[in-house]
Design a protein around this motif. Structure first.
Motif, mmCIF file in Angstrom:
data_model
loop_
_atom_site.group_PDB
_atom_site.id
_atom_site.type_symbol
_atom_site.label_atom_id
_atom_site.label_comp_id
_atom_site.label_asym_id
_atom_site.label_seq_id
_atom_site.Cartn_x
_atom_site.Cartn_y
_atom_site.Cartn_z
ATOM 1 N N ILE A 139 61.276 16.546 65.729
ATOM 2 C CA ILE A 139 61.375 16.139 64.331
ATOM 3 C C ILE A 139 59.987 16.092 63.720
ATOM 4 O O ILE A 139 59.106 15.391 64.198
ATOM 5 N N LYS A 140 59.811 16.860 62.667
ATOM 6 C CA LYS A 140 58.494 16.931 62.057
ATOM 7 C C LYS A 140 58.479 16.341 60.653
ATOM 8 O O LYS A 140 57.428 16.197 60.034
ATOM 9 N N ILE A 141 59.635 15.981 60.154
ATOM 10 C CA ILE A 141 59.701 15.553 58.755
ATOM 11 C C ILE A 141 58.923 14.271 58.513
ATOM 12 O O ILE A 141 58.267 14.111 57.486
ATOM 13 N N PHE A 142 58.926 13.372 59.492
ATOM 14 C CA PHE A 142 58.203 12.111 59.287
ATOM 15 C C PHE A 142 56.692 12.330 59.355
ATOM 16 O O PHE A 142 55.934 11.670 58.650
ATOM 17 N N HIS A 143 56.286 13.279 60.189
ATOM 18 C CA HIS A 143 54.870 13.666 60.182
ATOM 19 C C HIS A 143 54.458 14.129 58.800
ATOM 20 O O HIS A 143 53.425 13.738 58.276
ATOM 21 N N HIS A 144 55.305 14.972 58.279
ATOM 22 C CA HIS A 144 55.017 15.525 56.953
ATOM 23 C C HIS A 144 54.874 14.422 55.903
ATOM 24 O O HIS A 144 53.912 14.401 55.144
ATOM 25 N N VAL A 145 55.842 13.503 55.873
ATOM 26 C CA VAL A 145 55.816 12.447 54.859
ATOM 27 C C VAL A 145 54.571 11.573 55.022
ATOM 28 O O VAL A 145 53.916 11.219 54.040
ATOM 29 N N LYS A 146 54.250 11.276 56.269
ATOM 30 C CA LYS A 146 53.069 10.449 56.499
ATOM 31 C C LYS A 146 51.801 11.177 56.046
ATOM 32 O O LYS A 146 50.904 10.577 55.463
ATOM 33 N N GLU A 147 51.774 12.459 56.289
ATOM 34 C CA GLU A 147 50.603 13.245 55.897
ATOM 35 C C GLU A 147 50.421 13.199 54.379
ATOM 36 O O GLU A 147 49.304 13.095 53.882
ATOM 37 N N ILE A 153 69.439 10.685 54.868
ATOM 38 C CA ILE A 153 68.073 10.920 55.367
ATOM 39 C C ILE A 153 67.056 10.327 54.405
ATOM 40 O O ILE A 153 66.093 9.655 54.810
ATOM 41 N N LEU A 154 67.276 10.562 53.124
ATOM 42 C CA LEU A 154 66.357 10.004 52.122
ATOM 43 C C LEU A 154 66.392 8.478 52.163
ATOM 44 O O LEU A 154 65.397 7.826 51.849
ATOM 45 N N GLY A 155 67.523 7.919 52.555
ATOM 46 C CA GLY A 155 67.627 6.468 52.721
ATOM 47 C C GLY A 155 66.636 5.959 53.754
ATOM 48 O O GLY A 155 66.040 4.886 53.578
ATOM 49 N N ILE A 156 66.455 6.717 54.802
ATOM 50 C CA ILE A 156 65.470 6.339 55.818
ATOM 51 C C ILE A 156 64.069 6.364 55.218
ATOM 52 O O ILE A 156 63.264 5.456 55.459
ATOM 53 N N LEU A 157 63.808 7.386 54.408
ATOM 54 C CA LEU A 157 62.480 7.473 53.778
ATOM 55 C C LEU A 157 62.244 6.321 52.806
ATOM 56 O O LEU A 157 61.140 5.778 52.732
ATOM 57 N N ILE A 158 63.279 5.933 52.078
ATOM 58 C CA ILE A 158 63.166 4.781 51.172
ATOM 59 C C ILE A 158 62.824 3.527 51.972
ATOM 60 O O ILE A 158 61.930 2.759 51.619
ATOM 61 N N LEU A 203 60.569 6.097 64.199
ATOM 62 C CA LEU A 203 61.475 6.691 63.213
ATOM 63 C C LEU A 203 62.241 7.857 63.813
ATOM 64 O O LEU A 203 63.447 8.000 63.595
ATOM 65 N N ASN A 204 61.552 8.693 64.539
ATOM 66 C CA ASN A 204 62.230 9.806 65.204
ATOM 67 C C ASN A 204 63.359 9.283 66.079
ATOM 68 O O ASN A 204 64.470 9.812 66.086
#
Lengths: 178, 178
Positions: A78-86, A142-147, A161-162
């Motif tokens: 899973i790379k999406i959380f890396h991306h958001v953090k970046e 998924i966006l709920g997790i980001l919120i 998170l992953n």
DNA sequence: ATTTTTATTGTACACGTGTTCAATATATAT
DNA sequence: ATATATATTGAACACGTGTACAATAAAAAT
């Protein structure tokens, strides 16, 4: 123009940046601004395209790695959380209370189109309208997790998170059915 | 004040209503406005409280009916879509691209607190942080259905939506695990 | 009834918005 | 090089914003 906006964003929130201010920073005439844009948001939106491009790549990575068998997902794929953090600084803006929904929808549509591809391409669809709702359900989840991450001040670690995402998806997978 | 806003909302979108305009409509001094509010949104937010109150009742209804055993949910128990359709005019405003995220978060928090109650009250929690993410995931997933409905112009029938929700929840239930 | 407190008003100010228009600058074509 | 097209500028306009302050009105207390 975009440079001027970035410079101002380091000093104050997006919603408080005026067109007049931006033009002063970029030393261009305010009239010229209106020949290209209608509001400050359009300048920001341009910049966001770069980030959305990176999001696309981050999001689809696990699909490639599992060859679209998302059941075989492993945490380190899973790379999406890396991306958001970046791009944390930008996601902080996007999830801000005062910011218009348009940016949220930009994220939503980006992730949604991936979700759609990955489902339609690899599972047979019964009713397409029903599928629309299922896809939006999953996308927004998924966006709920980001919120939630945003509200925790991005303090939760990416590894955690992953792991959460895997756990949730394993409890809670619409893919098994197809 | 609230009456003046409602009157103007029939003519033009919320984002285009100015403070000056609202004061003219309500025949009160603009200075007086600033003694009570800071922006037009605060007036709208007041009005929304009524709707959120009704949402709460609509949302918790199936929980009462199934005595918090959501597995036994039947289509005709779901009242949330009735509620949204009833206040369709307001949800159209809330989901508008130009509107700030604050209203979305208001919905999110309302539904989330119910989700939390219903889970915490009736299932043992292992890790509370993990639960936070699960709850936000589930909450936002529901809102994803509302977004999709909004994009379909609220054309999909309530019965169909109820059926979709049941189907999704049955494929996809985090509650089984507990 | 008269004082005291609180709310509302009118006026003014410096700044931003969105638009228009002639004047000037810059780029493109011949 | 000169003409033509396109982009940018400055100035002005009516309107909105947020703030300040003295003047007036309305409500509450004595």
């Amino acid at each position: 123009m975009r440079l001027a906006l970035l410079s101002l964003l380091k000093q104050k929130p997006l919603e408080t940046i005026t067109i007049a201010e931006l033009c002063r920073e970029a030393t261009i005439n305010r009239g010229t601004f209106y020949l290209h844009y209608k509001e400050v948001h359009e300048v920001f939106k341009e910049y966001l395209e770069v980030i959305v491009e990176d999001l696309k790549q981050s999001y689809e990575e696990p699909y490639y790695k599992t060859n679209y068998h998302i059941q075989n997902l492993e945490a380190d794929m899973i790379k999406i959380f890396h991306h958001v953090k970046e791009y944390k600084d930008f996601y902080q803006i996007i999830f801000d209370e005062r910011i218009p929904m348009m940016y949220y929808y930009l994220l939503f549509d980006t992730i949604r189109s991936f979700m759609k591809e990955s489902i339609e391409g690899h599972f047979e669809l019964d009713q397409s309208i029903q599928l629309d709702y299922l896809i939006s359900y999953q996308t927004n989840a998924i966006l709920g997790i980001l919120i939630e991450w945003h509200r925790h001040g991005y303090a939760t670690s990416i590894q955690e998170l992953n792991q959460h995402l895997i756990t949730i998806l394993s409890i809670n997978s619409p893919f098994e059915k197809y």
